[in-house]
Design an enzyme around this catalytic site. Sequence first.
Site, PDB file in Angstrom:
ATOM      1  N   ASP A   1     -47.422 -23.583 -30.270  1.00 19.39           N
ATOM      2  CA  ASP A   1     -47.410 -22.591 -29.187  1.00 19.39           C
ATOM      3  C   ASP A   1     -48.701 -22.754 -28.407  1.00 19.39           C
ATOM      4  OD1 ASP A   1     -44.943 -21.579 -30.042  1.00 19.39           O
ATOM      5  OD2 ASP A   1     -45.921 -20.274 -31.492  1.00 19.39           O
TER       6      ASP A   1
ATOM      7  N   LYS B   1     -42.860 -27.351 -34.571  1.00 21.70           N
ATOM      8  CA  LYS B   1     -41.908 -26.515 -33.821  1.00 21.70           C
ATOM      9  C   LYS B   1     -42.312 -26.467 -32.351  1.00 21.70           C
ATOM     10  CE  LYS B   1     -41.686 -21.764 -33.959  1.00 21.70           C
ATOM     11  NZ  LYS B   1     -41.378 -21.172 -32.641  1.00 21.70           N
TER      12      LYS B   1
ATOM     13  N   ASP C   1     -36.993 -24.770 -31.110  1.00 16.16           N
ATOM     14  CA  ASP C   1     -36.751 -23.316 -31.211  1.00 16.16           C
ATOM     15  C   ASP C   1     -36.235 -22.809 -29.864  1.00 16.16           C
ATOM     16  OD1 ASP C   1     -36.626 -20.786 -32.214  1.00 16.16           O
ATOM     17  OD2 ASP C   1     -38.785 -20.428 -32.215  1.00 16.16           O
TER      18      ASP C   1
ATOM     19  N   LYS D   1     -33.262 -21.049 -29.373  1.00 16.94           N
ATOM     20  CA  LYS D   1     -32.536 -19.766 -29.487  1.00 16.94           C
ATOM     21  C   LYS D   1     -31.398 -19.653 -28.466  1.00 16.94           C
ATOM     22  CE  LYS D   1     -36.325 -17.036 -31.466  1.00 16.94           C
ATOM     23  NZ  LYS D   1     -37.504 -17.923 -31.333  1.00 16.94           N
TER      24      LYS D   1
ATOM     25  N   HIS E   1     -28.008 -18.755 -26.662  1.00 18.54           N
ATOM     26  CA  HIS E   1     -27.148 -17.569 -26.732  1.00 18.54           C
ATOM     27  C   HIS E   1     -26.277 -17.567 -25.482  1.00 18.54           C
ATOM     28  CE1 HIS E   1     -27.014 -13.011 -27.913  1.00 18.54           C
ATOM     29  NE2 HIS E   1     -25.837 -13.601 -27.958  1.00 18.54           N
ATOM     30  N   ASP E   2     -25.009 -18.012 -25.622  1.00 21.47           N
ATOM     31  CA  ASP E   2     -24.111 -18.078 -24.458  1.00 21.47           C
ATOM     32  C   ASP E   2     -22.685 -18.159 -24.987  1.00 21.47           C
ATOM     33  OD1 ASP E   2     -23.029 -18.524 -21.852  1.00 21.47           O
ATOM     34  OD2 ASP E   2     -24.910 -19.486 -21.263  1.00 21.47           O
ATOM     35  N   ILE E   3     -21.712 -18.342 -24.116  1.00 21.40           N
ATOM     36  CA  ILE E   3     -20.342 -18.493 -24.615  1.00 21.40           C
ATOM     37  C   ILE E   3     -20.265 -19.783 -25.452  1.00 21.40           C
ATOM     38  CG2 ILE E   3     -19.281 -17.198 -22.720  1.00 21.40           C
ATOM     39  CD1 ILE E   3     -18.442 -19.897 -21.494  1.00 21.40           C
ATOM     40  N   GLY E   4     -19.350 -19.787 -26.405  1.00 21.75           N
ATOM     41  CA  GLY E   4     -19.284 -20.890 -27.365  1.00 21.75           C
ATOM     42  C   GLY E   4     -19.204 -22.265 -26.718  1.00 21.75           C
TER      43      GLY E   4
ATOM     44  N   THR F   1     -20.236 -23.332 -23.834  1.00 22.37           N
ATOM     45  CA  THR F   1     -21.500 -23.745 -23.205  1.00 22.37           C
ATOM     46  C   THR F   1     -22.516 -24.144 -24.275  1.00 22.37           C
ATOM     47  OG1 THR F   1     -21.063 -22.337 -21.309  1.00 22.37           O
ATOM     48  CG2 THR F   1     -23.352 -22.937 -21.681  1.00 22.37           C
TER      49      THR F   1
ATOM     50  N   THR G   1     -37.922 -10.225 -35.195  1.00 22.04           N
ATOM     51  CA  THR G   1     -38.841  -9.310 -35.885  1.00 22.04           C
ATOM     52  C   THR G   1     -39.481  -8.301 -34.930  1.00 22.04           C
ATOM     53  OG1 THR G   1     -40.425 -11.107 -35.752  1.00 22.04           O
ATOM     54  CG2 THR G   1     -39.425 -10.707 -37.900  1.00 22.04           C
TER      55      THR G   1
ATOM     56  N   ARG H   1     -49.253 -15.567 -43.133  1.00 17.55           N
ATOM     57  CA  ARG H   1     -50.698 -15.617 -42.938  1.00 17.55           C
ATOM     58  C   ARG H   1     -51.396 -15.838 -44.277  1.00 17.55           C
ATOM     59  NH1 ARG H   1     -49.378 -16.297 -38.647  1.00 17.55           N
ATOM     60  NH2 ARG H   1     -49.943 -15.288 -36.701  1.00 17.55           N
TER      61      ARG H   1
ATOM     62  N   GLN I   1     -48.448 -10.363 -35.201  1.00 18.73           N
ATOM     63  CA  GLN I   1     -47.392 -10.248 -36.219  1.00 18.73           C
ATOM     64  C   GLN I   1     -47.555  -8.893 -36.912  1.00 18.73           C
ATOM     65  OE1 GLN I   1     -44.933 -12.187 -36.638  1.00 18.73           O
ATOM     66  NE2 GLN I   1     -45.468 -14.280 -36.071  1.00 18.73           N
TER      67      GLN I   1
ATOM     68  N   GLY J   1     -48.198 -20.820 -36.954  1.00 16.34           N
ATOM     69  CA  GLY J   1     -48.748 -21.330 -35.706  1.00 16.34           C
ATOM     70  C   GLY J   1     -50.250 -21.165 -35.631  1.00 16.34           C
ATOM     71  N   ARG J   2     -50.671 -20.023 -35.094  1.00 20.38           N
ATOM     72  CA  ARG J   2     -52.087 -19.818 -34.779  1.00 20.38           C
ATOM     73  C   ARG J   2     -53.071 -20.058 -35.917  1.00 20.38           C
ATOM     74  NH1 ARG J   2     -50.354 -14.460 -31.693  1.00 20.38           N
ATOM     75  NH2 ARG J   2     -48.768 -14.717 -33.312  1.00 20.38           N
TER      76      ARG J   2
HETATM   77  O1  C5P Z   1     -48.793 -18.079 -34.544  1.00 16.98           O
HETATM   78  P1  C5P Z   1     -47.747 -17.569 -35.486  1.00 16.98           P
HETATM   79  O2  C5P Z   1     -47.913 -18.094 -36.912  1.00 16.98           O
HETATM   80  O3  C5P Z   1     -47.588 -16.065 -35.444  1.00 16.98           O
HETATM   81  O4  C5P Z   1     -46.390 -18.222 -34.940  1.00 16.98           O
HETATM   82  C1  C5P Z   1     -45.155 -17.921 -35.500  1.00 16.98           C
HETATM   83  C2  C5P Z   1     -44.075 -18.622 -34.763  1.00 16.98           C
HETATM   84  O5  C5P Z   1     -42.827 -18.169 -35.248  1.00 16.98           O
HETATM   85  C3  C5P Z   1     -44.051 -18.342 -33.257  1.00 16.98           C
HETATM   86  O6  C5P Z   1     -43.623 -19.544 -32.627  1.00 16.98           O
HETATM   87  C4  C5P Z   1     -43.028 -17.260 -33.096  1.00 16.98           C
HETATM   88  O7  C5P Z   1     -42.362 -17.305 -31.859  1.00 16.98           O
HETATM   89  C5  C5P Z   1     -42.056 -17.607 -34.208  1.00 16.98           C
HETATM   90  N1  C5P Z   1     -41.243 -16.499 -34.668  1.00 16.98           N
HETATM   91  C6  C5P Z   1     -41.768 -15.331 -35.186  1.00 16.98           C
HETATM   92  N2  C5P Z   1     -40.925 -14.334 -35.615  1.00 16.98           N
HETATM   93  C7  C5P Z   1     -39.597 -14.507 -35.548  1.00 16.98           C
HETATM   94  C8  C5P Z   1     -39.071 -15.697 -35.038  1.00 16.98           C
HETATM   95  C9  C5P Z   1     -39.925 -16.686 -34.606  1.00 16.98           C
HETATM   96  O8  C5P Z   1     -42.966 -15.167 -35.270  1.00 16.98           O
HETATM   97  N3  C5P Z   1     -38.801 -13.580 -36.009  1.00 16.98           N
END
Ligand code: C5P
Length: 230
Positions: A12, A34, A61, A63, A65-68, A70, A117, A178, A187, A207-208
């Site tokens: 990200d 990712k 990633d 995600k 979301h559309d008609i099947g 497509t 989430t 984490r 988060q 990620g971070r």
């Molecule tokens: O930086 P961090 O560890 O929070 O990144 C988590 C990754 O997981 C991000 O790309 C975020 O969009 C993704 N994600 C999330 N929660 C979800 C689905 C995806 O944090 N329910």
Amino acid sequence: MTANDRLIIALDLPDTDKAERAISRIGDAGRFYKIGYQLMPIGGLDLARRLSADGKKVFLDFKFHDIGATVERGVQSVCKLGGDFLTVHAEPDVLKGAVAGRGDDKRLKILGVTVLTSLDAAALKKSGIHVDLPDLVLRRAEFAAEAGADGVVASAQEAAAIKARFGDALQVVTPGVRPAGAAANDQKRVVTPAAAVQAGADFLVVGRPIVEADDPASAAAAIAAEIAGA
Ligand code: C5P
């Protein structure tokens, strides 16, 4: 599968130069990356091709979301790009379209996003959904299993219930992880890598805590060690 193969590092970052720098600093500790909305429109797809060519695994990633129909055609195109995981929303028609689009491609795994989430019971109610959140997650996991998808994205809180119900039929991919002492950032509910694995997560998305670390290679290695020891 080694612990490093179960660690998915979320790229990200604002542009592909920064992503390439992070990837080279992480080195061999990074096996699975990712790519999401932030990089997708600005070179993220070419980056996905380069990562694949370098032998890395790639989680797209998107995600969908559309008609099947497509979604089916979109996933056929994703198969040409190459990738290992692809997310779609866990609605029956969307999942069926994605599984049909993947066809005989043995590489691309389809993951259903259960409940974001960022949504809580109040937000669901506002949308007219009056099912308890854990029940909704399980219902959508069931849609994924019925459609022949390979797994779901779900928080560690729901991983145990999904594994108890579906076992190896669904891989559970868990964000919100984490290491002890790391910043939670935005988060809301975080768990340690060991706790996520103990809850049944097959793959962890982080990620971070890695890409923003002073030493990303050590940060990734430490998380992999925690996965291995769980
Ligand atoms: O930086 P961090 O560890 O929070 O990144 C988590 C990754 O997981 C991000 O790309 C975020 O969009 C993704 N994600 C999330 N929660 C979800 C689905 C995806 O944090 N329910």
